[in-house]
Design a protein around this motif. Structure first.
Motif, PDB file in Angstrom:
ATOM      1  N   SER A 170       0.773  -1.021  -0.299  1.00  0.00           N
ATOM      2  CA  SER A 170      -0.675  -0.108  -0.303  1.00  0.00           C
ATOM      3  C   SER A 170       0.763   1.296  -0.020  1.00  0.00           C
ATOM      4  CB  SER A 170      -1.094   0.601   1.214  1.00  0.00           C
ATOM      5  OG  SER A 170      -0.512   0.166   2.674  1.00  0.00           O
ATOM      6  N   GLY A 171       2.180   1.291   0.084  1.00  0.00           N
ATOM      7  CA  GLY A 171       3.069   2.191  -0.370  1.00  0.00           C
ATOM      8  C   GLY A 171       3.117   2.312  -1.012  1.00  0.00           C
ATOM      9  N   TYR A 172       4.749   3.671  -1.365  1.00  0.00           N
ATOM     10  CA  TYR A 172       5.036   4.273  -2.616  1.00  0.00           C
ATOM     11  C   TYR A 172       6.157   4.061  -2.466  1.00  0.00           C
ATOM     12  CZ  TYR A 172       0.687   6.832  -1.137  1.00  0.00           C
ATOM     13  OH  TYR A 172      -0.307   7.106  -1.322  1.00  0.00           O
ATOM     14  N   PHE A 173       6.463   4.400  -3.888  1.00  0.00           N
ATOM     15  CA  PHE A 173       8.500   4.427  -4.397  1.00  0.00           C
ATOM     16  C   PHE A 173       9.455   5.487  -3.351  1.00  0.00           C
ATOM     17  CE2 PHE A 173       6.693   2.270  -8.070  1.00  0.00           C
ATOM     18  CZ  PHE A 173       7.473   0.987  -8.302  1.00  0.00           C
ATOM     19  N   PRO A 174      10.008   4.735  -2.473  1.00  0.00           N
ATOM     20  CA  PRO A 174      10.624   5.698  -2.284  1.00  0.00           C
ATOM     21  C   PRO A 174      10.946   6.938  -2.781  1.00  0.00           C
ATOM     22  CG  PRO A 174      11.545   3.420  -1.520  1.00  0.00           C
ATOM     23  CD  PRO A 174      10.847   3.394  -2.883  1.00  0.00           C
ATOM     24  N   GLY A 175      11.002   8.220  -1.264  1.00  0.00           N
ATOM     25  CA  GLY A 175      10.966   9.219  -2.022  1.00  0.00           C
ATOM     26  C   GLY A 175       9.667  10.206  -3.588  1.00  0.00           C
ATOM     27  N   PHE A 265      13.419   0.684  -8.007  1.00  0.00           N
ATOM     28  CA  PHE A 265      12.580   0.620  -6.456  1.00  0.00           C
ATOM     29  C   PHE A 265      13.650   1.321  -5.207  1.00  0.00           C
ATOM     30  CE2 PHE A 265      10.746  -4.240  -7.977  1.00  0.00           C
ATOM     31  CZ  PHE A 265       9.809  -3.269  -7.953  1.00  0.00           C
ATOM     32  N   TYR A 266      14.456   1.546  -6.123  1.00  0.00           N
ATOM     33  CA  TYR A 266      15.154   3.350  -5.163  1.00  0.00           C
ATOM     34  C   TYR A 266      15.349   2.555  -3.421  1.00  0.00           C
ATOM     35  CZ  TYR A 266      13.506   5.926  -8.896  1.00  0.00           C
ATOM     36  OH  TYR A 266      12.799   5.964 -10.201  1.00  0.00           O
ATOM     37  N   ASN A 267      15.941   0.641  -3.993  1.00  0.00           N
ATOM     38  CA  ASN A 267      15.823   0.325  -2.781  1.00  0.00           C
ATOM     39  C   ASN A 267      17.142  -0.470  -2.034  1.00  0.00           C
ATOM     40  OD1 ASN A 267      14.454  -0.023   0.468  1.00  0.00           O
ATOM     41  ND2 ASN A 267      13.552  -2.506  -0.896  1.00  0.00           N
TER      42      ASN A 267
END
Length: 286
Positions: A170-175, A265-267
């Motif tokens: 349910s989240g968003y791509f970081p930043g 995913f910037y993760n």
């Protein structure tokens, strides 16, 4: 139930017994959501126990097979008439795990008390006319799985939405303010494995490949994404039943490569793989 009461033990040891067995079968989270759960009894009349009504069915089981070598217990159940969810095995084994528990009780005991005699999963079903033989194995199967599950490999050991990558469905791509989930109103082809929506066309080709799509409590792996359609490996039971619209949630795919973790995913900080391991052993290089 760990310790049967004295009353239950007396009934079990009585020379004349009239026990019945309660069969509970559920799929995935059905036990919590009270859906995709079936309740049957080997008795001739319905039995109400634990707030659930177990309806009569022509069920007969064999012995629970186990030995001193701690092999996984097995059990065969004969169904004299094919009913849900066993009927689903006629075409192909269901994708989701089907759990089964069997309890034994005496209807003349007040209050009713049950003893669990088997807990496991349905492995396969064979058919002969309107009859079915259900092959089950015990839950201790999971105790034989290899641990730890982490491997020394090039790709990431995490699943995309595990607790370790710290990404939520349910989240968003970081930043960013871009959600992981793509909600779409879809149409289906005749096989119900190709889902089409203009929403999918707003993403790059392959964005959803190796991801998953959910509808209600069902989920399926996405094996392809091109343009305005995605392809799933197997059709969903409920999708396409009833009047449209059919609204699904699609989630991005992850091939677990370090490049995907960093660029999609910037993760990268949560990447758990060993991508710089030489693919060629330098000690035997010629």
């Amino acid at each position: 139930m760990k310790e049967p009461s004295e009353d239950y033990t007396e009934l079990e040891e009585a020379p004349k017994q009239k026990p019945v067995e309660l069969y509970r079968v559920w799929r995935g989270a059905g036990d919590q959501l009270n859906i995709n759960t079936w309740f049957y009894t080997s008795g001739d009349v319905p039995v109400v126990f634990g707030g659930k009504t177990y309806v009569p069915a022509t069920l007969n089981r064999g012995l629970v097979k186990f030995d001193s070598s701690l092999s996984v217990t097995t059990l065969d159940i004969q169904a004299g008439y094919i009913e849900n969810p066993v009927i689903e095995f006629i075409a192909i084994n269901p994708i989701e795990i089907l759990w089964i528990s069997i309890m034994r009780l005496h209807r003349d005991q007040v209050p009713l008390e049950a003893d669990v005699i088997f807990l496991g999963q349905i492995k396969s079903v064979s058919f002969k006319g309107v009859q079915a033989i259900i092959n089950c194995f015990g839950f201790e199967h999971f105790l034989q799985m290899v641990v730890p599950k982490w491997r020394f490999q090039l790709t990431c050991n995490h699943n995309l939405f595990d607790s370790k990558p710290k990404l939520l469905k349910s989240g968003y791509f970081p930043g960013t303010a871009i959600p992981f989930k793509g909600t779409a109103t879809v149409t289906l082809d005749s096989t119900k494995t190709v889902l089409t929506s203009a929403t999918f066309d707003t993403y790059d080709d392959g964005y959803f490949t190796l991801g998953e799509v959910s509808y209600g409590v069902e989920s399926r792996a996405i094996v392809g994404h091109s343009g305005d359609h995605i392809t799933i490996a197997y059709p969903m039971r409920e999708l396409g039943i009833g009047a449209p619209p059919y609204i699904v949630d699609a989630y991005p795919g992850d091939d677990r490569r370090i490049e995907t973790c960093r660029n999609k995913f910037y993760n990268l900080i949560n990447f758990l793989g060993f991508p710089f391991t030489p693919v060629e052993n330098p000690m035997v290089r010629t």
